[in-house]
Design a protein around this motif. Structure first.
Motif, PDB file in Angstrom:
ATOM      1  N   GLU A  23       0.803  -1.231   0.000  1.00 31.61           N
ATOM      2  CA  GLU A  23       0.000   0.000   0.000  1.00 31.61           C
ATOM      3  C   GLU A  23       0.831   1.275   0.000  1.00 31.61           C
ATOM      4  O   GLU A  23       0.318   2.330  -0.370  1.00 31.61           O
ATOM      5  CB  GLU A  23      -0.977  -0.008   1.187  1.00 31.61           C
ATOM      6  CG  GLU A  23      -0.361   0.233   2.575  1.00 31.61           C
ATOM      7  CD  GLU A  23       0.303  -1.000   3.185  1.00 31.61           C
ATOM      8  OE1 GLU A  23       0.401  -2.033   2.524  1.00 31.61           O
ATOM      9  OE2 GLU A  23       0.728  -0.901   4.353  1.00 31.61           O
ATOM     10  N   SER A  24       2.091   1.189   0.413  1.00 28.47           N
ATOM     11  CA  SER A  24       2.881   2.424   0.547  1.00 28.47           C
ATOM     12  C   SER A  24       4.337   2.189   0.160  1.00 28.47           C
ATOM     13  O   SER A  24       4.796   1.042   0.097  1.00 28.47           O
ATOM     14  CB  SER A  24       2.827   2.909   1.998  1.00 28.47           C
ATOM     15  OG  SER A  24       3.480   1.976   2.846  1.00 28.47           O
ATOM     16  N   GLY A  25       5.043   3.289  -0.059  1.00 29.32           N
ATOM     17  CA  GLY A  25       6.473   3.205  -0.348  1.00 29.32           C
ATOM     18  C   GLY A  25       7.210   2.561   0.820  1.00 29.32           C
ATOM     19  O   GLY A  25       8.139   1.773   0.634  1.00 29.32           O
ATOM     20  N   TRP A  26       6.766   2.911   2.034  1.00 36.06           N
ATOM     21  CA  TRP A  26       7.409   2.340   3.217  1.00 36.06           C
ATOM     22  C   TRP A  26       7.257   0.819   3.224  1.00 36.06           C
ATOM     23  O   TRP A  26       8.208   0.091   3.512  1.00 36.06           O
ATOM     24  CB  TRP A  26       6.805   2.935   4.497  1.00 36.06           C
ATOM     25  CG  TRP A  26       7.524   2.427   5.704  1.00 36.06           C
ATOM     26  CD1 TRP A  26       8.620   2.981   6.295  1.00 36.06           C
ATOM     27  CD2 TRP A  26       7.250   1.211   6.421  1.00 36.06           C
ATOM     28  NE1 TRP A  26       9.043   2.187   7.335  1.00 36.06           N
ATOM     29  CE2 TRP A  26       8.222   1.103   7.438  1.00 36.06           C
ATOM     30  CE3 TRP A  26       6.287   0.210   6.302  1.00 36.06           C
ATOM     31  CZ2 TRP A  26       8.250   0.038   8.337  1.00 36.06           C
ATOM     32  CZ3 TRP A  26       6.319  -0.861   7.196  1.00 36.06           C
ATOM     33  CH2 TRP A  26       7.288  -0.934   8.201  1.00 36.06           C
ATOM     34  N   ARG A  27       6.073   0.348   2.884  1.00 38.56           N
ATOM     35  CA  ARG A  27       5.813  -1.103   2.909  1.00 38.56           C
ATOM     36  C   ARG A  27       6.709  -1.819   1.888  1.00 38.56           C
ATOM     37  O   ARG A  27       7.235  -2.899   2.160  1.00 38.56           O
ATOM     38  CB  ARG A  27       4.319  -1.332   2.598  1.00 38.56           C
ATOM     39  CG  ARG A  27       3.829  -2.762   2.610  1.00 38.56           C
ATOM     40  CD  ARG A  27       3.704  -3.409   3.949  1.00 38.56           C
ATOM     41  NE  ARG A  27       3.035  -2.626   4.944  1.00 38.56           N
ATOM     42  CZ  ARG A  27       3.220  -2.787   6.267  1.00 38.56           C
ATOM     43  NH1 ARG A  27       4.053  -3.711   6.716  1.00 38.56           N
ATOM     44  NH2 ARG A  27       2.585  -2.033   7.136  1.00 38.56           N
ATOM     45  N   LEU A  50       5.798  -7.825  13.056  1.00 36.28           N
ATOM     46  CA  LEU A  50       6.584  -6.722  12.487  1.00 36.28           C
ATOM     47  C   LEU A  50       5.710  -5.495  12.301  1.00 36.28           C
ATOM     48  O   LEU A  50       4.629  -5.590  11.726  1.00 36.28           O
ATOM     49  CB  LEU A  50       7.143  -7.103  11.105  1.00 36.28           C
ATOM     50  CG  LEU A  50       8.203  -8.184  10.985  1.00 36.28           C
ATOM     51  CD1 LEU A  50       8.792  -8.162   9.573  1.00 36.28           C
ATOM     52  CD2 LEU A  50       9.298  -8.052  12.014  1.00 36.28           C
ATOM     53  N   ASP A  51       6.125  -4.397  12.745  1.00 34.60           N
ATOM     54  CA  ASP A  51       5.628  -3.019  12.536  1.00 34.60           C
ATOM     55  C   ASP A  51       4.206  -2.693  12.994  1.00 34.60           C
ATOM     56  O   ASP A  51       3.841  -1.527  13.074  1.00 34.60           O
ATOM     57  CB  ASP A  51       5.900  -2.519  11.090  1.00 34.60           C
ATOM     58  CG  ASP A  51       4.975  -3.045  10.001  1.00 34.60           C
ATOM     59  OD1 ASP A  51       5.384  -3.964   9.279  1.00 34.60           O
ATOM     60  OD2 ASP A  51       3.857  -2.525   9.871  1.00 34.60           O
ATOM     61  N   ARG A  52       3.379  -3.692  13.272  1.00 32.66           N
ATOM     62  CA  ARG A  52       2.036  -3.438  13.818  1.00 32.66           C
ATOM     63  C   ARG A  52       1.747  -4.440  14.926  1.00 32.66           C
ATOM     64  O   ARG A  52       2.305  -5.543  14.935  1.00 32.66           O
ATOM     65  CB  ARG A  52       0.968  -3.592  12.730  1.00 32.66           C
ATOM     66  CG  ARG A  52       1.101  -2.573  11.624  1.00 32.66           C
ATOM     67  CD  ARG A  52      -0.069  -2.606  10.676  1.00 32.66           C
ATOM     68  NE  ARG A  52       0.166  -1.695   9.561  1.00 32.66           N
ATOM     69  CZ  ARG A  52      -0.685  -1.456   8.583  1.00 32.66           C
ATOM     70  NH1 ARG A  52      -1.856  -2.079   8.566  1.00 32.66           N
ATOM     71  NH2 ARG A  52      -0.391  -0.608   7.623  1.00 32.66           N
ATOM     72  N   ALA A 112      -1.152  13.516   8.170  1.00 30.16           N
ATOM     73  CA  ALA A 112      -1.412  12.211   7.548  1.00 30.16           C
ATOM     74  C   ALA A 112      -0.663  11.128   8.315  1.00 30.16           C
ATOM     75  O   ALA A 112       0.497  11.325   8.678  1.00 30.16           O
ATOM     76  CB  ALA A 112      -0.968  12.232   6.088  1.00 30.16           C
ATOM     77  N   HIS A 113      -1.322   9.993   8.517  1.00 25.88           N
ATOM     78  CA  HIS A 113      -0.705   8.902   9.276  1.00 25.88           C
ATOM     79  C   HIS A 113       0.427   8.221   8.509  1.00 25.88           C
ATOM     80  O   HIS A 113       1.108   7.366   9.071  1.00 25.88           O
ATOM     81  CB  HIS A 113      -1.752   7.850   9.679  1.00 25.88           C
ATOM     82  CG  HIS A 113      -2.723   8.321  10.720  1.00 25.88           C
ATOM     83  ND1 HIS A 113      -3.630   7.489  11.326  1.00 25.88           N
ATOM     84  CD2 HIS A 113      -2.923   9.547  11.273  1.00 25.88           C
ATOM     85  CE1 HIS A 113      -4.356   8.172  12.207  1.00 25.88           C
ATOM     86  NE2 HIS A 113      -3.952   9.434  12.179  1.00 25.88           N
ATOM     87  N   ASN A 114       0.570   8.515   7.210  1.00 29.48           N
ATOM     88  CA  ASN A 114       1.812   8.097   6.532  1.00 29.48           C
ATOM     89  C   ASN A 114       2.125   9.073   5.395  1.00 29.48           C
ATOM     90  O   ASN A 114       1.287   9.893   4.987  1.00 29.48           O
ATOM     91  CB  ASN A 114       1.785   6.634   6.066  1.00 29.48           C
ATOM     92  CG  ASN A 114       1.020   6.393   4.781  1.00 29.48           C
ATOM     93  OD1 ASN A 114       0.277   7.245   4.321  1.00 29.48           O
ATOM     94  ND2 ASN A 114       1.197   5.220   4.196  1.00 29.48           N
ATOM     95  N   ILE A 141       4.151  10.758   8.641  1.00 27.01           N
ATOM     96  CA  ILE A 141       5.014   9.758   9.294  1.00 27.01           C
ATOM     97  C   ILE A 141       5.563   8.779   8.252  1.00 27.01           C
ATOM     98  O   ILE A 141       4.823   8.417   7.319  1.00 27.01           O
ATOM     99  CB  ILE A 141       4.192   9.008  10.376  1.00 27.01           C
ATOM    100  CG1 ILE A 141       3.835   9.990  11.497  1.00 27.01           C
ATOM    101  CG2 ILE A 141       4.963   7.807  10.950  1.00 27.01           C
ATOM    102  CD1 ILE A 141       2.722   9.576  12.402  1.00 27.01           C
ATOM    103  N   ASP A 142       6.782   8.362   8.400  1.00 25.66           N
ATOM    104  CA  ASP A 142       7.482   7.323   7.618  1.00 25.66           C
ATOM    105  C   ASP A 142       8.888   7.758   7.199  1.00 25.66           C
ATOM    106  O   ASP A 142       9.796   6.963   7.218  1.00 25.66           O
ATOM    107  CB  ASP A 142       6.764   6.877   6.335  1.00 25.66           C
ATOM    108  CG  ASP A 142       5.705   5.806   6.560  1.00 25.66           C
ATOM    109  OD1 ASP A 142       5.561   5.328   7.715  1.00 25.66           O
ATOM    110  OD2 ASP A 142       5.009   5.461   5.592  1.00 25.66           O
ATOM    111  N   ALA A 143       9.011   9.019   6.690  1.00 32.77           N
ATOM    112  CA  ALA A 143      10.299   9.493   6.153  1.00 32.77           C
ATOM    113  C   ALA A 143      10.724   8.708   4.914  1.00 32.77           C
ATOM    114  O   ALA A 143      11.847   8.200   4.827  1.00 32.77           O
ATOM    115  CB  ALA A 143      11.397   9.479   7.225  1.00 32.77           C
TER     116      ALA A 143
HETATM  117  O1  AHR Z   1       2.555  -0.166   9.942  1.00 36.82           O
HETATM  118  C1  AHR Z   1       3.356   0.806   9.417  1.00 36.82           C
HETATM  119  C2  AHR Z   1       2.613   1.652   8.419  1.00 36.82           C
HETATM  120  O2  AHR Z   1       2.052   0.831   7.429  1.00 36.82           O
HETATM  121  C3  AHR Z   1       3.456   2.650   7.660  1.00 36.82           C
HETATM  122  O3  AHR Z   1       3.529   3.886   8.277  1.00 36.82           O
HETATM  123  C4  AHR Z   1       2.657   2.778   6.408  1.00 36.82           C
HETATM  124  O4  AHR Z   1       3.286   3.468   5.373  1.00 36.82           O
HETATM  125  C5  AHR Z   1       2.340   1.374   6.160  1.00 36.82           C
HETATM  126  O5  AHR Z   1       1.472   1.121   5.208  1.00 36.82           O
END
Ligand code: AHR
Length: 320
Positions: free
Chosen positions: A36-40, A112-114, A219-221, A248-250
């Motif tokens: 869903e995102s560049g971070w992902r 991981l991450d969540r 924005a949350h990301n 958030i993310d950078a």
């Molecule tokens: O769980 C981390 C979040 O999930 C990141 O901030 C977001 O970009 C991703 O989709």
């Protein structure tokens, strides 16, 4: 992994003189949320790189944003008898049954991450940021930047029911408490995607006098922020000036936006969750010692004063 298998693995690790950078013969399943995102995308490629560096065979499953696909993937990993499972849980609830199945099969699970709403003994450890802090850091930046001016904020939330959406909202609101001049006028999910961020921001702009009444977008990301920035520009306003932008993310794209004067603040979330996760797993397999239950990554604030061009360049090659 049963105790005999674990002992055998430990023995082979010692016999081979392996270091933490070389976990011997491990097969690890990784259930990723999607892309869903560049971070992902960066987290996915860093995880693959970290596995390769250690000689770990990584079985990768992309859940395309669906929890049911993640649960299926976990059950598949359990049936295959992998040595461990990494999972980035799309939402917080609904994990107890499958985590119990993994526990009964003696397969350690690392989040991981969540986070998840499930008993802590169902997973080995969780590698993630302090998401409440991330929201608080963004909120404190806004409070400092706005001072006593009245400020209407619009908020683009992450995926409904995910821990970063819940916690980043909470932390941001905590920072704003006691600052009655700053109010969250509108708040809606943009599902962590650029396209939805843009769409939701277009709606906010229409509802707020063509955007003229909006002082800041949180924005949350970063991906949603980048979508929102486009919506602000399409409305004939200047992001970063007419409407402050914090997220958030950078990721590299937000630093590019900072270089262009269109974004004001981001809080870093490292995409390297797998490195600490594999280190914890390695130590656990060597001596059976359970790692810390929560391994917390850093949450550093970046603004245009922090050499955004340099930060953009530094992040190249990480798979964003
Ligand atoms: O769980 C981390 C979040 O999930 C990141 O901030 C977001 O970009 C991703 O989709």
């Amino acid at each position: 992994m049963n105790i005999l298998r674990k002992l055998a693995l430990s023995a082979s690790v010692i016999a081979l003189g392996c270091t933490s950078a070389m976990a011997a013969d491990l097969t690890v399943g990784f259930s990723q949320i999607g892309s869903e995102s560049g971070w992902r995308a960066a987290e996915t490629s860093v995880t693959k790189q970290e596995a390769e560096k250690r000689g770990i065979t990584l079985k990768f499953a992309d859940a395309q944003q669906k929890q049911e696909n993640q649960i299926k993937a976990l059950r598949g990993f359990i049936a295959q008898g992998v040595d461990a499972i990494l999972v980035a849980p799309v939402v917080a609830t609904g994990w107890e049954d499958v985590l119990t199945e993994a526990k009964e099969a003696n397969i350690p699970v690392i989040l991981l991450d969540r986070g998840v709403d499930a008993p802590q003994d169902l997973y080995l450890t969780s590698v993630a940021s302090d998401q409440v802090k991330e929201g608080r850091v963004a909120g404190e930046w806004l409070v400092k930047t706005v001072g006593d001016r009245p400020c209407k904020v619009v908020e683009l939330q992450g995926t409904v029911g995910s821990t970063p959406a819940i916690n980043r909202k909470k932390g941001f609101e905590e920072a704003l408490a006691g600052h009655a001049n700053i109010t969250i006028a509108r708040s809606q999910t943009g599902d962590f995607t650029r396209a939805k961020g843009k769409e939701v921001m277009e709606g906010f702009i229409k509802a707020e006098n063509g955007g003229k009444d909006i002082c800041a977008m949180y924005a949350h990301n970063d991906d949603m922020a980048v979508g929102g920035i486009q919506a602000i520009k399409d409305a004939g306003l200047k992001p970063g000036t007419d409407i402050l932008v914090a997220s958030i993310d950078a990721v590299p794209d937000i630093f590019a936006a900072m270089v262009a004067g269109e974004a004001n603040a981001t809080v870093e979330l490292t995409p390297n969750m797998a490195g600490p996760a594999f280190d914890a797993l390695d130590a656990f397999l060597k001596d059976g010692k359970a790692p810390e239950k929560f391994i917390i990554t850093e949450s550093k604030l970046y603004t245009p004063a922090d050499n955004p061009q340099g930060e953009y360049d530094n992040r190249k090659g990480l798979g964003y």
